[in-house]
Design an enzyme around this catalytic site. Structure first.
Site, PDB file in Angstrom:
ATOM      1  CG  ASN A 117       3.569  -9.538  -7.667  1.00 56.14           C
ATOM      2  OD1 ASN A 117       3.126  -8.915  -8.627  1.00 56.14           O
ATOM      3  ND2 ASN A 117       4.354  -8.973  -6.750  1.00 56.14           N
TER       4      ASN A 117
ATOM      5  CB  SER B 209       3.932  -8.708 -18.504  1.00 55.82           C
ATOM      6  OG  SER B 209       4.224  -7.653 -19.371  1.00 55.82           O
TER       7      SER B 209
ATOM      8  CE1 TYR C 104       8.928  -8.859 -16.447  1.00 55.48           C
ATOM      9  CE2 TYR C 104       8.134  -7.975 -18.527  1.00 55.48           C
ATOM     10  CZ  TYR C 104       7.937  -8.225 -17.183  1.00 55.48           C
ATOM     11  OH  TYR C 104       6.759  -7.851 -16.578  1.00 55.48           O
TER      12      TYR C 104
ATOM     13  CB  THR D 119      10.413 -15.037 -17.595  1.00 54.82           C
ATOM     14  OG1 THR D 119      10.039 -13.656 -17.481  1.00 54.82           O
ATOM     15  CG2 THR D 119      11.925 -15.143 -17.638  1.00 54.82           C
TER      16      THR D 119
ATOM     17  N   GLY E 242      -0.432  -3.978 -18.426  1.00 54.93           N
ATOM     18  CA  GLY E 242       0.342  -3.024 -19.227  1.00 54.93           C
ATOM     19  C   GLY E 242       1.357  -2.347 -18.304  1.00 54.93           C
ATOM     20  CG  LEU E 243       4.639   1.381 -18.009  1.00 53.13           C
ATOM     21  CD1 LEU E 243       5.807   0.442 -17.684  1.00 53.13           C
ATOM     22  CD2 LEU E 243       5.131   2.544 -18.887  1.00 53.13           C
ATOM     23  CB  ILE E 244       1.949  -1.173 -13.294  1.00 50.39           C
ATOM     24  CG1 ILE E 244       1.089  -2.186 -14.077  1.00 50.39           C
ATOM     25  CG2 ILE E 244       1.305  -0.784 -11.975  1.00 50.39           C
ATOM     26  CD1 ILE E 244      -0.273  -1.697 -14.501  1.00 50.39           C
TER      27      ILE E 244
END
Ligand code: NDP
Length: 282
Positions: free
Chosen positions: A113, A164, A177, A180, A210-212
């Protein structure tokens, strides 16, 4: 019509895997979660603790890890340990997996993670940063997964990869990002085939988020994106259920799945929406 069918399909999958989830299966489970001093990783540690798992957590900051371990024990973890490590340091990777194998007597779940810090900004040609980020966000994942595989094989365990939406659908301002996460999706997608062909006991779950609303994400995107953020604790629980039910993929929130489809079906519309989700005024 395609979108309606996709929604029905996602709802069907969601109902199927949540109803298959047996919380008792996690009691006493041996779990290593990386990047677990804060954010989604920290929330995963607390959920695993509530389910009565035995957990090892890791990140760089020892003090924070210690506090998270204490909270895990108070929430019901059968055992909880921490090990401070830097995932950009190759020798730390095997050290962390060895520590978990020794402390827990094997592994049922390896949840990868962690991520290195990166800017939300236009690509500025900093190749060294991209290489460094690849080392933390990608190469460390494949090294740790390989190291843990024999124990996971023995225990009919699971590899859980936190990825992601950016890894399925490139977004602007985060090119290193995005690279990766795309690499993770490619590598673990390929490894999943190989394990299936070898009739391996190990399942691989790749989680598309998604956006967290973690502190890190919120501070980085502040004033830069126009999109809703979803709760870290719920994202963490969904990741755990996906691993425990041995599902190959998670899409959280659910509509991230629709985005991965629209990018192929209606690419120009998707590009339009993506680019307008970011505040950029040259
Ligand atoms: P956070 O920044 O909140 O947490 C990152 C964790 O990684 C921390 O525990 C941090 O601890 C650790 N870490 C950072 N650098 C290193 C390093 N060099 N070596 C070891 N550990 C390190 O991240 P999030 O919770 O927001 O994200 C978690 C995962 O979810 C990531 O894989 C991310 O890509 C994914 N995700 C998140 C989204 C979001 O909007 N939040 C969206 C999509 C995916 P420490 O600094 O102490 O080392």
């Amino acid at each position: 019509i395609k979108i309606i069918f996709s929604c029905i399909f996602v709802a069907f999958l969601a109902i199927r895997w949540t109803s298959n989830f047996d919380a008792e299966s996690l009691r006493g489970a041996k779990v290593l979660v990386t990047g677990s001093s804060k954010g989604i990783g920290e929330q995963m540690a607390y959920h695993y603790a509530r389910f009565g798992a035995k957990i090892v957590i890791t990140a760089r900051s020892k003090d924070t890890l210690q506090k998270v371990v204490e909270k895990c024990l108070s929430l019901g973890a059968q055992e909880a340990f921490y090990i401070a490590a830097d995932m950009s340091n190759e020798s730390d990777l095997d050290r962390v997996v060895d520590f978990a194998l020794k402390k827990l007597g094997g592994l049922d779940y390896l949840v990868l993670n962690h991520i290195g810090s990166t800017r939300v900004a236009m690509w500025d040609g900093d190749v060294e940063h991209a290489k460094w980020l690849m080392k933390i966000n990608f190469f460390s994942y494949i090294q740790m997964a390989w190291k843990a595989l024999p124990s996971l094989e023995k225990n009919k365990g699971s590899l859980v990869i936190v990825s992601s939406l950016a890894g399925k659908m490139p977004s602007p301002l985060t090119a290193p990002y995005v690279s990766t996460k795309s690499a993770l999706n490619g590598f673990f997608g390929s490894l999943r085939h190989e394990l299936a062909m070898k009739k391996s006991n190990v399942s691989i779950s790749v989680c598309t988020l998604g956006l967290i609303d973690t502190e890190t994400a919120m501070s980085k995107v502040k004033g830069k994106v126009n999109m809703p953020a979803y709760p870290a604790t719920e994202a963490a629980l969904n990741i755990i259920i996906t691993g425990a039910t041995r599902q190959p993929e998670l899409f959280y929130p659910w509509f991230t799945y629709i985005w991965t489809l629209t990018k192929d079906w209606i690419p120009s519309f998707t590009d339009y929406v993506v680019q307008r989700s970011y505040n950029y005024n040259p």
